[in-house]
Design an enzyme around this catalytic site. Structure first.
Site, short mmCIF file in Angstrom:
data_model
loop_
_atom_site.label_atom_id
_atom_site.label_comp_id
_atom_site.label_asym_id
_atom_site.label_seq_id
_atom_site.Cartn_x
_atom_site.Cartn_y
_atom_site.Cartn_z
CG LEU A 113 41.81 28.15 65.56
CD1 LEU A 113 43.07 27.33 65.45
CD2 LEU A 113 40.68 27.46 64.80
N GLY A 114 40.42 29.93 69.64
CA GLY A 114 40.06 29.78 71.04
C GLY A 114 40.94 30.65 71.91
N GLY A 135 42.98 30.51 75.55
CA GLY A 135 43.42 29.64 76.62
C GLY A 135 44.05 30.45 77.73
CB ALA A 136 45.69 29.35 80.82
N GLY A 182 46.83 32.80 76.22
CA GLY A 182 46.67 33.74 75.12
C GLY A 182 45.68 33.21 74.10
CB VAL A 202 44.71 29.45 69.74
CG1 VAL A 202 45.34 28.54 68.70
CG2 VAL A 202 45.25 29.15 71.12
CE LYS A 245 48.44 28.12 73.82
NZ LYS A 245 47.29 27.78 73.99
CG ASP A 294 45.21 24.17 82.97
OD1 ASP A 294 44.22 23.70 83.58
OD2 ASP A 294 45.15 25.22 82.31
#
Ligand SMILES: *[C@@H]1O[C@H](CO)[C@@H](O)[C@H](O)[C@H]1NC(C)=O
Ligand SMILES: *[C@@H]1O[C@H](CO)[C@@H](O)[C@H](O)[C@H]1NC(C)=O
Ligand SMILES: *[C@@H]1O[C@H](CO)[C@@H](O)[C@H](O)[C@H]1NC(C)=O
Ligand SMILES: *[C@@H]1O[C@H](CO)[C@@H](O)[C@H](O)[C@H]1NC(C)=O
Ligand SMILES: *[C@@H]1O[C@H](CO)[C@@H](O)[C@H](O)[C@H]1NC(C)=O
Ligand SMILES: *[C@@H]1O[C@H](CO)[C@@H](O)[C@H](O)[C@H]1NC(C)=O
Length: 807
Positions: free
Chosen positions: A521-522, A524-525, A527, A529, A546, A640
């Site tokens: 899915l994406g 991020g900072a 790890g 997802v 995640k 963040d």
């Protein structure tokens, strides 16, 4: 998308006129029919604003004979036949002389017809107002859909005395639901809940007070939604009692509708007629003000089902959830009743001490006004919960003002209200798996004493390579926080997972849930997802898993503590943590899955969201941050805040993600000095100076985000691509626009925002206060929320000075 556009235009230019030619001028001749298939051509009104025909439901083999808006992407349904029951493909509707419209199933059996008394219909007509009429040769109207409304009224529609609107059962099930609106014979317009099987009407939860027992001429007799979009009750003496406020969006340019929603809220909506990128229905009026508290009859289901708890969302719509120890009777009906996970049995009470079997959970600000069976007065708080624990009939006890009300199942009209100042003590059975908690609540009341944790969570976030210079300072800061942290942290008991109701997943379960970590899915900072599905009582629930990378080994307690802290947060503007996995090197967090993605793609994508959506989102984020900073038991500084970390749920409510996580990573960083990540453009200046880091760093990032939300412009993109341009630095440019009074520069040709000048200006000023370089000048999130809401005045902000390190 961009290259597909010409093709789509081509398609429309050539096909649209053709289909218009193929269509009638709104007139439908006797004998004409439509057969339900996915390619069925509807009967259109002359302007093509409305269509009559079969609407396919959710790509299934189900078709609803209905009228809908034809030109807008939503194709919103405004009327339906056959009591909202859909029919299979192959069903047919035909216009006949004798019985008007006749709906029959694929075998030709009659299902529904528009009965007309005079059997001499000569033609039908789909009017541009959305009214389908059956007419006789002398132009007398024999039947019209406006006279048989379903859940919606359209401009020019009139409801006579005795008229009814029924809500649907759910957004997608058009059968008659639990709510109705009626114009009674005495002239009163009421809304009430009803019993589904028999149609019995429970007590009203809204009255227009347009009845008059003594004076007939003063009674209401029509509900009119007039041509210009005003909804009012007309009394016999021609006086009007207006229900909706002054209109800003004229019916010449906007579609309007009034709909009794499936959740009992009556809304007036508008939608631009000429569909531009972000055309959506906007609700500009709703009633009642708070349906959670409006419904309070002794009998019947409230706004939510039995045992459920109602909270009002930002759109004035109810949200329902089951309390701890309860789960939905029907997993697919979030608004339905909740069943207890255990049946209280008095025999167990005989056998042994109740304390061994049952525990008490404290729910804050939650109350059920009815279902009392005992009232203890005077009572102490302790006496109140103990009395419930020791009484086999008691499901929940409520303590307020030295009084204790004991309640039995089922509980009705549950609601949450911070100002009622009550404490609710809910009985649960020890050892039962509890569903994820939906509301903030205190730790379990038990004979054991619980450790309260006070943890200051601070995450580190620093820019990309541009900021490598600052790594050293950051490492220093990390050290500071680690030592600070040690002083205050208290590791909770090992049974803490039970207290937060987080589900502990095995690695194998999550491999299965995500199909072997297939769908990303994406990133991020913290790890990657992945999307997954977990089974809850038979039906699948989408989740986001995640996979944390770089989490230190041999730190189980820290990991569990952090997860515990995150698990204790509950707010409608936060992403909800469902569970976690902590098995060997596998550290994962399982969150609810939100289908509408991140704010960044919504805000900066092709479809610019409307100003009202944007302002709601801005307010939601502010409320979520306020909760993290001041309202949850452990202060959490996010560190963040950026549009990529704000997700949108089905209702486009903003949900803050990735909060409370950074500490896991921070410990790692202090050991390895690598992997410092962060987001430039949103970072408060004090990260780069030797000043203390406080919650005001989030206020700064929020300010940048707010300016982005107002202008739909990236703070970062402009830095990179427009350096030298006057718009290069969003904060400077925004302040410039503010000083020159050129809000129109900032919001562009967004008419909705320009028509809401005062609010745009207020939001802009709040944004500028938030990005002040001196943290002490920045308001707290509480003040921010109040200023955005318009509860407190906003003073004229000074222009923030530019980051010196950037130049
Ligand atoms: C619409 O077209 C039909 C023929 O398709 C014609 O008989 C009818 O008179 C027209 N009606 C109007 C209102 O123009
Ligand atoms: C269509 O509706 C409008 C407004 O209700 C009405 O004035 C008009 O007479 C209707 N036209 C027909 C052909 O029924
Ligand atoms: C709508 O709900 C009713 C009652 O719950 C059910 O009988 C019916 O099958 C549902 N209709 C659809 C289309 O799902
Ligand atoms: C009824 O109300 C009207 C005003 O709406 C008033 O003029 C009239 O006198 C009243 N009639 C009676 C019988 O009270
Ligand atoms: C509709 O009602 C409003 C409010 O009473 C009124 O100002 C407006 O003139 C009405 N429109 C028409 C077309 O009668
Ligand atoms: C909370 O309760 C108070 C007092 O009963 C009431 O006035 C208020 O409208 C309620 N607010 C909400 C949001 O339910």
């Amino acid at each position: 998308m961009a290259c597909a556009l010409p093709h789509i235009l081509f398609f429309f230019l050539f096909l649209l006129p053709l289909s218009t030619v193929a269509q009638t001028n709104g007139t439908v001749a006797i004998g004409a029919s439509i057969t339900a298939t996915d390619k069925a051509i509807p009967w259109l009104s002359p302007s093509e604003d409305f269509a009559f025909g079969f609407k396919q439901l959710q790509d299934k083999d189900l078709f609803l004979l209905s009228i809908w808006y034809y030109k807008i992407p939503d194709q919103t349904i405004v009327w339906y036949a056959n009591l909202g029951v859909p029919v299979p493909s192959g069903s047919k509707v035909q216009l006949t002389t004798n019985r008007g419209l006749v709906l029959s199933d694929p075998q030709g059996r009659g299902l529904w017809n528009s009965e007309t008394i005079l059997n001499d219909v000569t033609h039908g007509f789909m009017n541009d107002s959305g009214n389908f009429v059956l007419v006789r040769s002398d132009s007398v109207t024999l039947w019209e859909s406006f006279k048989y409304p379903t859940d919606t009224m359209l401009p020019t529609q009139i409801m006579e005395s005795g008229g009814v609107l029924f809500s649907r059962q759910t957004e997608t099930n058009f059968s008659r639901g639990r709510f109705q609106l009626r114009l009674l014979g005495d002239g009163n317009l009421v809304r009430n809940t009803r019993e589904l099987a028999t149609g019995f009407c429970y007590d009203a939860y809204y009255w227009s007070n347009t009845n008059d027992a003594d004076n007939t001429s003063n009674r209401g007799y029509q509900v009119i939604f007039n041509e210009t979009g005003y909804l009012f009750v007309l009394r016999r003496n021609n006086r009007r009692v207006h229900l909706t406020p002054q209109l800003e969006f004229p019916t010449s340019d906007y579609y309007h509708r009034v709909t009794l929603n499936f959740d009992g809220v009556l809304n007036q909506y508008y939608h631009p007629k000429t569909a531009t990128g972000n055309s959506k229905w906007t609700a500009f009026w709703y009633q009642p003000e708070n349906i959670c508290v409006a419904i309070s009859g002794i009998e019947g289901i409230g706004a939510c089902g039995y045992n459920s708890i109602c909270t009002l969302n930002d759109y004035g719509r109810p949200e329902c959830s089951c309390p701890e120890g309860f789960s939905l009777v029907d997993q697919n009906d979030k608004y339905g009743s909740c069943k207890p996970s255990f049946t209280p049995s008095c025999e167990e009470y005989d056998r042994g001490s109740a304390e061994d079997v049952y525990g008490i959970l404290e729910l804050k600000d939650t109350t059920w006004p009815t279902s009392n069976y005992e009232h203890l007065r005077p009572s102490s708080e302790d006496m109140c919960w103990k009395s419930c624990l020791q009484d086999c009939f008691c499901a929940v006890s409520i303590f307020r003002d030295n009084g204790c009300w004991k309640k039995k199942l089922p509980l009705s009209n549950g609601r949450k209200n911070a100002s009622v100042n009550t404490k609710s003590f809910m009985k649960y059975r020890k050892g039962d798996p509890l569903p994820p908690p939906t509301f903030p609540r205190s730790p379990v009341r038990d004979t054991k004493k619980n450790n309260r944790t006070l943890i200051l969570v601070v995450s580190v976030l620093l820019g990309s390579s541009l900021f490598v210079n600052f790594v050293l300072i950051c490492v220093f800061r990390l050290g500071f926080f680690l030592s600070y942290h040690k002083k205050f942290i208290n590791i909770p008991n090992s049974d803490s997972a039970a207290e937060t109701n987080l589900r502990c997943f095995t690695y194998k379960e999550l491999v299965e849930a995500t199909g072997g970590f297939k769908e990303e899915l994406g990133r991020g900072a913290f790890g990657i997802v992945y999307k997954g599905v977990i089974q809850t009582s038979g039906s699948g629930n989408a989740v986001a898993v995640k996979k944390l990378d770089g989490v230190i080994q041999n730190r189980e307690k820290e990991f569990r503590t952090e997860v515990h802290v995150i698990g204790q947060t509950h707010h409608k503007n936060l992403l909800h943590l469902i569970g976690f996995c902590d098995e060997g090197e596998h550290r994962m967090l399982v969150y609810e899955f939100l289908s509408n993605g991140a704010l960044s793609s919504f805000l900066f994508g092709d479809m610019k969201p409307s100003w009202s959506q944007r302002s709601q989102i801005a307010l939601g984020i502010a409320r979520g941050l306020l909760y993290l900073h001041e309202e949850c038991s452990t202060q959490i500084i996010h560190c963040d805040i950026k549009p990529q970390n704000i997700l949108l749920d089905d209702c486009y409510t903003a949900r803050i993600a990735d909060f409370g996580l950074a500490k896991l990573l921070m410990i790692n960083q202090s050991q390895t000095n690598t992997g410092i990540r962060g987001t430039k453009g949103y970072v408060a200046p004090e990260w780069f100076r030797s000043k203390p880091i406080t919650a005001k760093v989030d206020v700064y990032s929020y300010g940048v985000l707010l300016l982005e939300i107002i202008s739909c412009r990236k703070s970062v993109g402009y830095l990179e691509f427009h350096s030298g341009d006057e718009k290069a630095i969003l904060t400077d440019w925004a302040c410039d626009c503010f000083l020159k009074g050129r809000l129109d520069d900032l919001v562009g040709d967004d008419m909705e925002a320009l028509n809401d000048w005062n609010k745009v200006e207020r939001f802009l000023m709040v944004g500028l206060w938030c990005v002040q370089e001196d943290p002490s000048l920045r308001p707290t999130m509480k003040k921010v929320t109040q200023m955005l809401e318009g509860v407190v005045e906003v003073e004229v902000p000074p222009c923030p000075s530019q980051f010196s390190f950037l130049s």
